[in-house]
Design an enzyme around this catalytic site. Structure first.
Site, PDB file in Angstrom:
ATOM      1  N   ARG A  46       1.089  -1.388   0.276  1.00 33.79           N
ATOM      2  CA  ARG A  46       0.152   0.231  -0.285  1.00 33.79           C
ATOM      3  C   ARG A  46       0.988   1.546  -0.185  1.00 33.79           C
ATOM      4  O   ARG A  46      -0.282   2.205  -0.746  1.00 33.79           O
ATOM      5  CB  ARG A  46      -0.654  -0.202   1.044  1.00 33.79           C
ATOM      6  CG  ARG A  46      -2.325   0.094   0.586  1.00 33.79           C
ATOM      7  CD  ARG A  46      -3.290   0.002   1.609  1.00 33.79           C
ATOM      8  NE  ARG A  46      -3.052  -0.094   2.934  1.00 33.79           N
ATOM      9  CZ  ARG A  46      -3.654  -0.417   4.022  1.00 33.79           C
ATOM     10  NH1 ARG A  46      -5.392  -0.853   3.937  1.00 33.79           N
ATOM     11  NH2 ARG A  46      -3.328  -0.680   5.480  1.00 33.79           N
ATOM     12  N   ASP A  89      -3.085  -1.075  -3.147  1.00 32.22           N
ATOM     13  CA  ASP A  89      -4.266  -1.369  -2.045  1.00 32.22           C
ATOM     14  C   ASP A  89      -4.761  -2.947  -2.440  1.00 32.22           C
ATOM     15  O   ASP A  89      -6.147  -2.547  -3.097  1.00 32.22           O
ATOM     16  CB  ASP A  89      -5.389  -0.039  -1.662  1.00 32.22           C
ATOM     17  CG  ASP A  89      -6.072  -1.006  -0.857  1.00 32.22           C
ATOM     18  OD1 ASP A  89      -5.977  -1.818  -0.447  1.00 32.22           O
ATOM     19  OD2 ASP A  89      -6.868  -0.011  -0.023  1.00 32.22           O
ATOM     20  N   LYS A 144       3.115 -18.270   5.427  1.00 34.54           N
ATOM     21  CA  LYS A 144       1.792 -18.162   6.643  1.00 34.54           C
ATOM     22  C   LYS A 144       1.356 -17.147   7.137  1.00 34.54           C
ATOM     23  O   LYS A 144       2.376 -16.117   7.129  1.00 34.54           O
ATOM     24  CB  LYS A 144       2.529 -19.350   7.732  1.00 34.54           C
ATOM     25  CG  LYS A 144       3.747 -18.610   8.595  1.00 34.54           C
ATOM     26  CD  LYS A 144       4.546 -19.482   9.540  1.00 34.54           C
ATOM     27  CE  LYS A 144       3.335 -19.430  10.946  1.00 34.54           C
ATOM     28  NZ  LYS A 144       4.269 -19.167  11.912  1.00 34.54           N
ATOM     29  N   ASP A 173       6.811 -23.667   4.019  1.00 36.38           N
ATOM     30  CA  ASP A 173       6.458 -23.607   5.502  1.00 36.38           C
ATOM     31  C   ASP A 173       8.720 -23.243   5.692  1.00 36.38           C
ATOM     32  O   ASP A 173       9.123 -24.315   5.103  1.00 36.38           O
ATOM     33  CB  ASP A 173       6.507 -25.200   5.732  1.00 36.38           C
ATOM     34  CG  ASP A 173       7.312 -25.211   7.736  1.00 36.38           C
ATOM     35  OD1 ASP A 173       7.651 -24.926   7.650  1.00 36.38           O
ATOM     36  OD2 ASP A 173       6.067 -25.214   7.952  1.00 36.38           O
ATOM     37  N   HIS A 174       9.035 -22.310   6.094  1.00 40.23           N
ATOM     38  CA  HIS A 174      10.136 -22.349   6.170  1.00 40.23           C
ATOM     39  C   HIS A 174      11.364 -22.674   6.069  1.00 40.23           C
ATOM     40  O   HIS A 174      12.444 -23.060   6.404  1.00 40.23           O
ATOM     41  CB  HIS A 174      10.600 -20.641   5.974  1.00 40.23           C
ATOM     42  CG  HIS A 174      10.536 -19.996   7.964  1.00 40.23           C
ATOM     43  ND1 HIS A 174       9.850 -19.827   8.712  1.00 40.23           N
ATOM     44  CD2 HIS A 174      11.656 -20.315   8.429  1.00 40.23           C
ATOM     45  CE1 HIS A 174      10.449 -20.231  10.175  1.00 40.23           C
ATOM     46  NE2 HIS A 174      11.673 -19.681   9.963  1.00 40.23           N
ATOM     47  N   LYS A 178      15.323 -25.094   5.458  1.00 35.32           N
ATOM     48  CA  LYS A 178      16.890 -25.108   6.409  1.00 35.32           C
ATOM     49  C   LYS A 178      17.275 -25.966   5.540  1.00 35.32           C
ATOM     50  O   LYS A 178      16.544 -27.085   5.340  1.00 35.32           O
ATOM     51  CB  LYS A 178      16.600 -25.128   7.365  1.00 35.32           C
ATOM     52  CG  LYS A 178      15.569 -23.848   8.107  1.00 35.32           C
ATOM     53  CD  LYS A 178      15.593 -23.836   9.602  1.00 35.32           C
ATOM     54  CE  LYS A 178      14.566 -22.565  10.484  1.00 35.32           C
ATOM     55  NZ  LYS A 178      15.584 -22.254  10.361  1.00 35.32           N
ATOM     56  N   GLU A 212      12.640 -21.066  21.518  1.00 36.81           N
ATOM     57  CA  GLU A 212      13.303 -19.934  21.198  1.00 36.81           C
ATOM     58  C   GLU A 212      13.430 -18.668  22.189  1.00 36.81           C
ATOM     59  O   GLU A 212      12.857 -18.998  23.597  1.00 36.81           O
ATOM     60  CB  GLU A 212      12.083 -18.923  20.745  1.00 36.81           C
ATOM     61  CG  GLU A 212      11.941 -19.610  18.945  1.00 36.81           C
ATOM     62  CD  GLU A 212      11.268 -18.743  18.084  1.00 36.81           C
ATOM     63  OE1 GLU A 212      11.324 -18.027  17.453  1.00 36.81           O
ATOM     64  OE2 GLU A 212       9.742 -18.921  18.806  1.00 36.81           O
ATOM     65  N   ASP A 231       1.088 -21.646  15.824  1.00 37.70           N
ATOM     66  CA  ASP A 231       2.457 -21.054  15.327  1.00 37.70           C
ATOM     67  C   ASP A 231       3.051 -21.845  15.134  1.00 37.70           C
ATOM     68  O   ASP A 231       4.022 -21.319  13.994  1.00 37.70           O
ATOM     69  CB  ASP A 231       2.969 -19.476  15.943  1.00 37.70           C
ATOM     70  CG  ASP A 231       4.020 -19.510  15.480  1.00 37.70           C
ATOM     71  OD1 ASP A 231       3.567 -18.064  14.457  1.00 37.70           O
ATOM     72  OD2 ASP A 231       4.735 -18.701  16.314  1.00 37.70           O
ATOM     73  N   HIS A 236       5.674 -25.726  11.644  1.00 35.91           N
ATOM     74  CA  HIS A 236       7.455 -25.923  11.613  1.00 35.91           C
ATOM     75  C   HIS A 236       7.581 -28.051  12.252  1.00 35.91           C
ATOM     76  O   HIS A 236       7.954 -29.054  11.701  1.00 35.91           O
ATOM     77  CB  HIS A 236       8.483 -25.239  12.612  1.00 35.91           C
ATOM     78  CG  HIS A 236       8.056 -24.148  11.560  1.00 35.91           C
ATOM     79  ND1 HIS A 236       7.855 -23.672  10.082  1.00 35.91           N
ATOM     80  CD2 HIS A 236       7.759 -22.360  12.293  1.00 35.91           C
ATOM     81  CE1 HIS A 236       7.454 -22.528  10.344  1.00 35.91           C
ATOM     82  NE2 HIS A 236       7.628 -21.925  11.309  1.00 35.91           N
ATOM     83  N   LYS A 334       8.507 -20.276  23.842  1.00 33.17           N
ATOM     84  CA  LYS A 334       9.868 -18.475  23.391  1.00 33.17           C
ATOM     85  C   LYS A 334      10.364 -18.411  24.618  1.00 33.17           C
ATOM     86  O   LYS A 334       9.313 -19.165  26.303  1.00 33.17           O
ATOM     87  CB  LYS A 334       8.325 -17.214  22.920  1.00 33.17           C
ATOM     88  CG  LYS A 334       7.615 -17.958  21.243  1.00 33.17           C
ATOM     89  CD  LYS A 334       7.490 -16.123  21.048  1.00 33.17           C
ATOM     90  CE  LYS A 334       7.208 -16.814  19.554  1.00 33.17           C
ATOM     91  NZ  LYS A 334       8.667 -16.932  18.446  1.00 33.17           N
TER      92      LYS A 334
HETATM   93  C1  BG6 Z   1       7.824 -18.666  12.040  1.00 36.21           C
HETATM   94  C2  BG6 Z   1       7.329 -18.293  13.727  1.00 36.21           C
HETATM   95  O1  BG6 Z   1       7.378 -19.075  12.026  1.00 36.21           O
HETATM   96  O2  BG6 Z   1       8.886 -19.724  12.738  1.00 36.21           O
HETATM   97  C3  BG6 Z   1       7.723 -17.030  14.794  1.00 36.21           C
HETATM   98  O3  BG6 Z   1       5.593 -16.977  13.391  1.00 36.21           O
HETATM   99  C4  BG6 Z   1       9.413 -18.120  15.050  1.00 36.21           C
HETATM  100  O4  BG6 Z   1       7.227 -17.190  16.014  1.00 36.21           O
HETATM  101  C5  BG6 Z   1       9.880 -18.678  14.167  1.00 36.21           C
HETATM  102  O5  BG6 Z   1      10.010 -17.343  16.063  1.00 36.21           O
HETATM  103  C6  BG6 Z   1      10.848 -18.948  14.405  1.00 36.21           C
HETATM  104  O6  BG6 Z   1      11.807 -19.368  12.792  1.00 36.21           O
HETATM  105  P1  BG6 Z   1      13.401 -19.369  13.141  1.00 36.21           P
HETATM  106  O7  BG6 Z   1      13.940 -20.289  11.882  1.00 36.21           O
HETATM  107  O8  BG6 Z   1      13.840 -18.445  13.568  1.00 36.21           O
HETATM  108  O9  BG6 Z   1      13.729 -21.422  13.447  1.00 36.21           O
END
Ligand code: BG6
Length: 486
Positions: A46, A89, A144, A173-174, A178, A212, A231, A236, A334
């Site tokens: 935007r 937008d 996501k 899904d990141h 990895k 984390e 989350d 993951h 966390k």
């Molecule tokens: C994200 C979550 O998908 O993954 C976050 O939304 C989290 O809350 C993060 O901190 C963790 O990713 P990584 O790569 O730092 O382990």
């Protein structure tokens, strides 16, 4: 459709993810000569930028988020030539014709990446479709959260499917990007000696931890409505579980691998509401200290009391022949004492110890796959301590160590998004999540949430800098299992 595209369109281009991850990743690919020569990158959001001011914005993001040894001024200059911008937008269709005009001809292929709130997905897709930006040469990547339960995830999937067939949808899904996560596949299916013991006969339990040290991190709006289960576990952690539990795929390709993962998700035992209080633990961080710094409680960071969980531990089961009776303990939180993602596979004890009469104590073997921050694989085995053993034999657990950091010291560690963006640009779906996977994942998660509601489960407070509520320890200790915490 493994054909590189010549255009990339980035929605949410001024957002946090774009600055921290996407733009630096694209630059990394550019600097290493991995992007198609003619690839142009159009940012959209935007915010009112033009090409020049968005290039400045991109440059600032690279200055801030690239490691110093990657800041090559010449490469940054040539990278910025690829970049353009068109404000839109996405909630209204009016802006899309100008966007289409800016993007131009898509015959050479267009990859779209949606890094926006999912509430905008439907409108964005309608907008794209209305201006011909959803045709055969266009593929779409989705960040996501893809919904907050099965129903909302289906709505998103339906909306996307109305314009794009599954083979042109890339759900991110990141964790799958990895390097160490992909290494699970190499370890399991590139070596012959694990497979014969990789089952209920050889393995006693599996523990998956993603800990984390960070807290809410300016994400109150999203996190408060999500919580740790949605989350981290829904995506993951379940993906990690699937890579550990799946049957050997026939080929390293998107269909074979995702077929096997989907089977695992469908084999997850639904946790019945009456079992939820014993099979799950939830927590929320109170104040405390992490890494020597005093930190506030979640409620204080949020500015109000909350029932959102920032920690969850679950005892899960995969109901098939291979895994019958093997608990999979999942734990994520966390404000834990250390940042650590790890899979610990506890093997069964030897059936009979010949050392028992001589005082030797055996520990069952354990395989530890440390995903981050360090990258290593360790097999804990028993060895004899040197000595004459006149008072009995002394055995000790010692690690057989494969340090990826040391072994591959010369190769650069790429961030997950480099891999995923490259695969999106080149059209390889192997590391992206298919619709049936996501929906099976949600189905399992929804049953847990339902159990929490029915039993009025509220997160227990735990001190920041601890490994979560004591009930999480009891979850495994009841079964005679101790979390792997070293
Ligand atoms: C994200 C979550 O998908 O993954 C976050 O939304 C989290 O809350 C993060 O901190 C963790 O990713 P990584 O790569 O730092 O382990």
């Amino acid at each position: 459709m493994r054909q590189p595209v010549s255009k990339l369109l980035l929605f949410g281009a001024t957002g946090d993810l774009a600055q921290r991850m996407l733009l630096p990743s694209l630059f990394g690919l550019h600097a290493d000569g991995l992007l198609p020569e003619d690839l142009t990158i159009t940012g959209t959001a935007r915010s009112d930028h033009d090409d020049a001011s968005f290039r400045k914005f991109t440059k600032a993001a690279l200055d801030e988020f690239l490691p110093d040894d990657r800041k090559d001024a010449e490469a940054i200059k040539t990278f910025l030539h690829r970049i353009g911008y068109q404000p839109v937008d996405a909630s209204k269709t009016e802006g899309f014709p100008a966007l289409a005009e800016n993007v131009g001809d898509v015959a050479g292929g267009l990859a779209i990446f949606l890094s926006t709130a999912p509430s905008l997905f439907e409108a964005t897709i309608k907008g794209l479709e209305s201006v011909g930006l959803a045709g055969d040469t266009v593929r779409i990547g989705l960040e996501k959260p893809l919904g907050y339960d099965l129903e909302s995830s289906r709505e998103i999937n339906d909306a996307v499917a109305s314009a794009f067939p599954e083979e042109r949808i890339f759900r991110i899904d990141h964790y799958l990007g990895k390097e160490t996560v992909q290494n699970i596949l190499a370890l399991r299916f590139g070596n012959s000696f694990f497979e014969p013991v990789w089952n209920a006969r050889g393995i006693d339990n599996v523990q998956i931890t993603i800990a984390e040290t960070v807290g809410l991190e300016d994400r109150a709006g999203y996190y408060e409505g999500a919580g740790a289960l949605r989350d981290m576990v829904q995506n993951h952690m379940l993906q990690l579980l699937a890579l550990i539990a799946m049957e050997p795929p026939a080929r390293f390709d998107g269909t074979a691998i995702r077929d096997e993962k989907a089977k695992v998700f469908r084999s997850l035992r639904q946790i019945a509401p009456e079992d939820v209080p014993h099979s799950t633990v939830t927590g929320q961080y109170g104040d405390g200290a992490v890494g020597g710094a005093i930190v506030k409680s979640y409620a204080e960071e949020l500015g109000k009391p909350s029932k959102t969980e920032t920690f969850v531990a679950i005892k899960a089961h995969v109901d098939n022949w291979r895994w019958q009776g093997v608990p999979f303990y999942l734990r994520t939180g966390k404000r834990m004492p250390a940042r650590r993602s790890e899979i610990a596979i506890q093997f069964k004890a030897v059936p009979h110890s010949m050392f028992a009469g001589r005082g030797g104590v055996l520990q069952p073997n354990m395989l530890i796959i440390r995903l981050q921050p360090e990258e290593y694989v360790q097999l804990l085995v028993m060895a004899k301590e040197p000595g004459l053993d006149r008072d009995g034999i002394r055995l000790r657990e010692v690690p057989l160590n494969l340090s990826m950091d040391a072994e591959f010291a010369g190769s650069r560690r790429r961030i997950a998004y480099e891999r995923l963006l490259l695969d999106l640009i080149e059209g390889d779906q192997t590391l992206f999540v298919r619709r049936d996977e996501v929906e099976a994942q949600w189905q399992w998660i929804d049953a847990i949430r339902k159990g929490w509601d029915i039993n009025d489960v509220k997160p227990k407070s735990y001190g920041s800098g601890s490994w979560g509520p004591s009930a999480a320890v009891a979850l495994t200790e009841r079964d005679g299992v101790t979390w792997q915490d070293d």
